[in-house]
Design a protein around this motif. Structure first.
Motif, PDB file in Angstrom:
ATOM      1  N   GLU A  83       0.819  -1.214   0.000  1.00  0.00           N
ATOM      2  CA  GLU A  83       0.000   0.000   0.000  1.00  0.00           C
ATOM      3  C   GLU A  83       0.852   1.264   0.000  1.00  0.00           C
ATOM      4  O   GLU A  83       0.462   2.276  -0.560  1.00  0.00           O
ATOM      5  N   GLN A  84       1.993   1.211   0.646  1.00  0.00           N
ATOM      6  CA  GLN A  84       2.832   2.400   0.813  1.00  0.00           C
ATOM      7  C   GLN A  84       3.807   2.547  -0.369  1.00  0.00           C
ATOM      8  O   GLN A  84       4.540   1.625  -0.680  1.00  0.00           O
ATOM      9  N   PHE A  85       3.794   3.713  -0.981  1.00  0.00           N
ATOM     10  CA  PHE A  85       4.711   4.042  -2.056  1.00  0.00           C
ATOM     11  C   PHE A  85       5.627   5.173  -1.582  1.00  0.00           C
ATOM     12  O   PHE A  85       5.213   6.025  -0.797  1.00  0.00           O
ATOM     13  N   GLU A  86       6.849   5.173  -2.079  1.00  0.00           N
ATOM     14  CA  GLU A  86       7.761   6.295  -1.860  1.00  0.00           C
ATOM     15  C   GLU A  86       7.389   7.385  -2.857  1.00  0.00           C
ATOM     16  O   GLU A  86       6.726   7.125  -3.866  1.00  0.00           O
ATOM     17  N   GLN A  87       7.847   8.609  -2.616  1.00  0.00           N
ATOM     18  CA  GLN A  87       7.597   9.704  -3.559  1.00  0.00           C
ATOM     19  C   GLN A  87       8.893  10.455  -3.835  1.00  0.00           C
ATOM     20  O   GLN A  87       9.777  10.521  -2.979  1.00  0.00           O
ATOM     21  N   THR A  88       8.964  11.006  -5.037  1.00  0.00           N
ATOM     22  CA  THR A  88      10.097  11.829  -5.428  1.00  0.00           C
ATOM     23  C   THR A  88       9.603  12.859  -6.444  1.00  0.00           C
ATOM     24  O   THR A  88       8.654  12.584  -7.193  1.00  0.00           O
ATOM     25  N   PRO A  89      10.224  14.023  -6.484  1.00  0.00           N
ATOM     26  CA  PRO A  89       9.849  14.995  -7.520  1.00  0.00           C
ATOM     27  C   PRO A  89      10.166  14.444  -8.912  1.00  0.00           C
ATOM     28  O   PRO A  89      11.215  13.815  -9.111  1.00  0.00           O
ATOM     29  N   LEU A  90       9.279  14.671  -9.840  1.00  0.00           N
ATOM     30  CA  LEU A  90       9.503  14.219 -11.213  1.00  0.00           C
ATOM     31  C   LEU A  90      10.803  14.789 -11.766  1.00  0.00           C
ATOM     32  O   LEU A  90      11.540  14.097 -12.467  1.00  0.00           O
ATOM     33  N   ALA A  91      11.120  16.026 -11.419  1.00  0.00           N
ATOM     34  CA  ALA A  91      12.345  16.666 -11.920  1.00  0.00           C
ATOM     35  C   ALA A  91      13.609  15.922 -11.476  1.00  0.00           C
ATOM     36  O   ALA A  91      14.635  16.001 -12.133  1.00  0.00           O
ATOM     37  N   GLU A  92      13.518  15.186 -10.351  1.00  0.00           N
ATOM     38  CA  GLU A  92      14.679  14.437  -9.867  1.00  0.00           C
ATOM     39  C   GLU A  92      14.741  13.021 -10.432  1.00  0.00           C
ATOM     40  O   GLU A  92      15.725  12.314 -10.220  1.00  0.00           O
ATOM     41  N   LEU A  93      13.710  12.612 -11.143  1.00  0.00           N
ATOM     42  CA  LEU A  93      13.680  11.274 -11.720  1.00  0.00           C
ATOM     43  C   LEU A  93      14.278  11.319 -13.127  1.00  0.00           C
ATOM     44  O   LEU A  93      13.607  11.144 -14.130  1.00  0.00           O
ATOM     45  N   SER A  94      15.564  11.580 -13.146  1.00  0.00           N
ATOM     46  CA  SER A  94      16.304  11.720 -14.402  1.00  0.00           C
ATOM     47  C   SER A  94      16.582  10.348 -15.019  1.00  0.00           C
ATOM     48  O   SER A  94      16.396   9.303 -14.379  1.00  0.00           O
TER      49      SER A  94
END
Length: 107
Positions: A83-94
């Motif tokens: 159920e739990q997902f991590e999150q990151t800014p799209l701009a950092e997902l290079s």
């Protein structure tokens, strides 16, 4: 039509995927994009990156309400995601970060 956020994610994954295939022939990830969550009323697109050899999967979710943030999880193809997902800014997902994820998780 693919919006700019999904296009950005797809472009980065395509770059990372090409480099992984070149550098690690044994990994050979399979990438898929699904917009079927929309059929269930969830405004989000899902990308999966699978390693068929190991059965491992990376799930990336791009929600319409937060298009600059992606949710992600390292899981297995044969299991339901937690159920739990991590999150990151799209701009950092290079492309480099995605390459690192595939290399470290699938190797």
């Amino acid at each position: 039509m693919i919006d700019k956020y999904l296009k950005q994610l797809c472009d980065n994954v395509t770059d990372a995927h090409s480099r992984i295939k070149q550098d690690f022939k044994e990994i050979d990830p399979v990438v898929g994009v699904s917009q079927k969550m929309r059929d269930s009323g969830i405004a989000a697109d899902v990308m999966t990156i699978d390693c068929l050899r190991s059965g491992k999967r990376i799930i990336i979710i791009l929600h319409d309400q937060q298009p600059n943030i992606v949710s992600y999880q390292f899981t297995f193809k044969a299991q339901d995601p937690a159920e739990q997902f991590e999150q990151t800014p799209l701009a950092e997902l290079s492309a480099d970060k995605l390459y690192d994820w595939m290399e470290s998780y699938f190797s």
